[in-house]
Design a protein around this motif. Structure first.
Motif, PDB file in Angstrom:
ATOM      1  N   GLN A   1     -83.264 -40.696 -84.250  1.00  0.00           N
ATOM      2  CA  GLN A   1     -82.173 -41.337 -84.994  1.00  0.00           C
ATOM      3  C   GLN A   1     -82.704 -42.099 -86.205  1.00  0.00           C
ATOM      4  N   ALA A   2     -83.858 -42.756 -86.052  1.00  0.00           N
ATOM      5  CA  ALA A   2     -84.437 -43.494 -87.179  1.00  0.00           C
ATOM      6  C   ALA A   2     -84.861 -42.534 -88.291  1.00  0.00           C
ATOM      7  N   THR A   3     -85.456 -41.399 -87.920  1.00  0.00           N
ATOM      8  CA  THR A   3     -85.855 -40.405 -88.918  1.00  0.00           C
ATOM      9  C   THR A   3     -84.642 -39.891 -89.677  1.00  0.00           C
ATOM     10  N   GLU A   4     -83.582 -39.553 -88.944  1.00  0.00           N
ATOM     11  CA  GLU A   4     -82.362 -39.059 -89.591  1.00  0.00           C
ATOM     12  C   GLU A   4     -81.774 -40.116 -90.520  1.00  0.00           C
ATOM     13  N   LEU A   5     -81.800 -41.371 -90.088  1.00  0.00           N
ATOM     14  CA  LEU A   5     -81.219 -42.458 -90.872  1.00  0.00           C
ATOM     15  C   LEU A   5     -81.964 -42.646 -92.196  1.00  0.00           C
TER      16      LEU A   5
END
Length: 301
Positions: free
Chosen positions: A46-50
């Motif tokens: 999720q952090a990478t996508e964000l």
């Protein structure tokens, strides 16, 4: 050659030749490398996508190594957004590794490119990966490490970037997560600067104004009114829209709604596994959906 990437000309152990396959060369005015573990957690995903989505929306090209996990996620966000992405390979440009990313590589070359210092036909080898990492960092203005365990190849990329005089940033992770050991260590050793939100990263890279201009262009193309370009440069950047909550985040938000709750109370009330609640809260804090009032106690923003 005049097409040889400027960023690779003067780095230590500069590759003498670069093989390229794709619609665009590996030179972009704004490019950021996103690297991390192959064994990505839900928090890391999720952090990478964000962060990748925020960079893509600001028109930044994304560089990575086409490995499993963080690399593949970052590339996929870029191609979905129509932003060029560069994948540096540890073998020939016709020998994609891992094989599961061949479909992704075909999408990458439609708008970006694959690069390698090895001739076509050369398969990837374990000792090629650490050398490949200097190309990943060298092609980018800065390197962002999202999630990296002890001994992760992403730490090698961060060290290459540091030696090359590039900016290095790291997303902090849960202290009890083995996959965040490397990122937290980079921050502790001052090798990387902590960025807890995409806006912090864009600000560090002086890209907030560029991102604001991009939003204004999108508004005009959709027929929406916007200030003249001169006025746009004079005003403070508009805050980015808050990302929508995922189903799991919605469940956690439901129980936090009445007031601050300890993570143990959220686990008991929601019935969700503690690992999922913990990683979800970490990502929600990055998104600005919750804040930590005191250790392990969260409230809605």
């Amino acid at each position: 050659d005049e097409d040889f990437p400027e960023g690779l000309r003067d780095i230590p152990q500069s590759p003498p030749v670069l093989f390229v396959r794709g619609a665009a060369g590996p030179q972009f005015e704004q490019a950021v490398a996103i690297v991390g573990t192959r064994h990505v957690t839900p928090y890391g995903r999720q952090a990478t996508e964000l962060f990748a989505d925020a960079l893509a929306r600001s028109g930044v090209a994304i560089v990575s190594g086409l490995a499993r996990g963080v690399d593949a996620i970052a590339h996929r966000v870029a191609v979905d957004a129509g932003v060029p992405t560069v994948a540096a390979l540890a073998g020939g440009i016709d020998r994609v590794y891992p094989r599961e990313n061949e479909g992704l590589s075909r999408r990458i070359v439609e708008n970006g490119c694959l690069v390698s210092e090895y001739p076509p036909g050369i398969p990837a080898r374990p000792d090629y990966f650490p050398r490949r990492n200097r190309i990943v960092s060298g092609l980018a203005k800065a390197t962002l490490v999202v999630e990296a365990g002890e001994g992760s190849g992403a730490l090698h990329t961060a060290n290459w970037a540091f030696e090359q005089g590039r900016d290095v940033f790291a997303v902090p992770g849960p202290v009890f997560s083995r996959q965040s050991w490397g990122t937290n260590q980079l921050i502790r050793e001052n090798t990387a600067r902590l960025v807890a939100t995409p806006e912090q990263l864009l600000e560090e890279l002086n890209l907030l104004a560029a991102g604001n201009q991009l939003r204004l262009m999108e508004q005009r193309s959709a027929g929406q009114p916007g200030p003249a370009p001169a006025a746009a440069l004079a005003v403070a950047p508009a805050p980015a829209a808050r990302p929508a909550a995922t189903p799991d985040e919605g469940k956690v938000l439901h129980w936090i709604a009445p007031g601050p709750l300890h993570i143990d109370e959220i686990v008991r009330a929601s019935g969700l596994p503690i690992a999922l609640v913990s990683s979800t809260l970490q990502v929600m804090e990055l998104k600005g959906l919750v804040r930590q009032e005191r250790p392990m106690v969260y409230s809605r923003t």
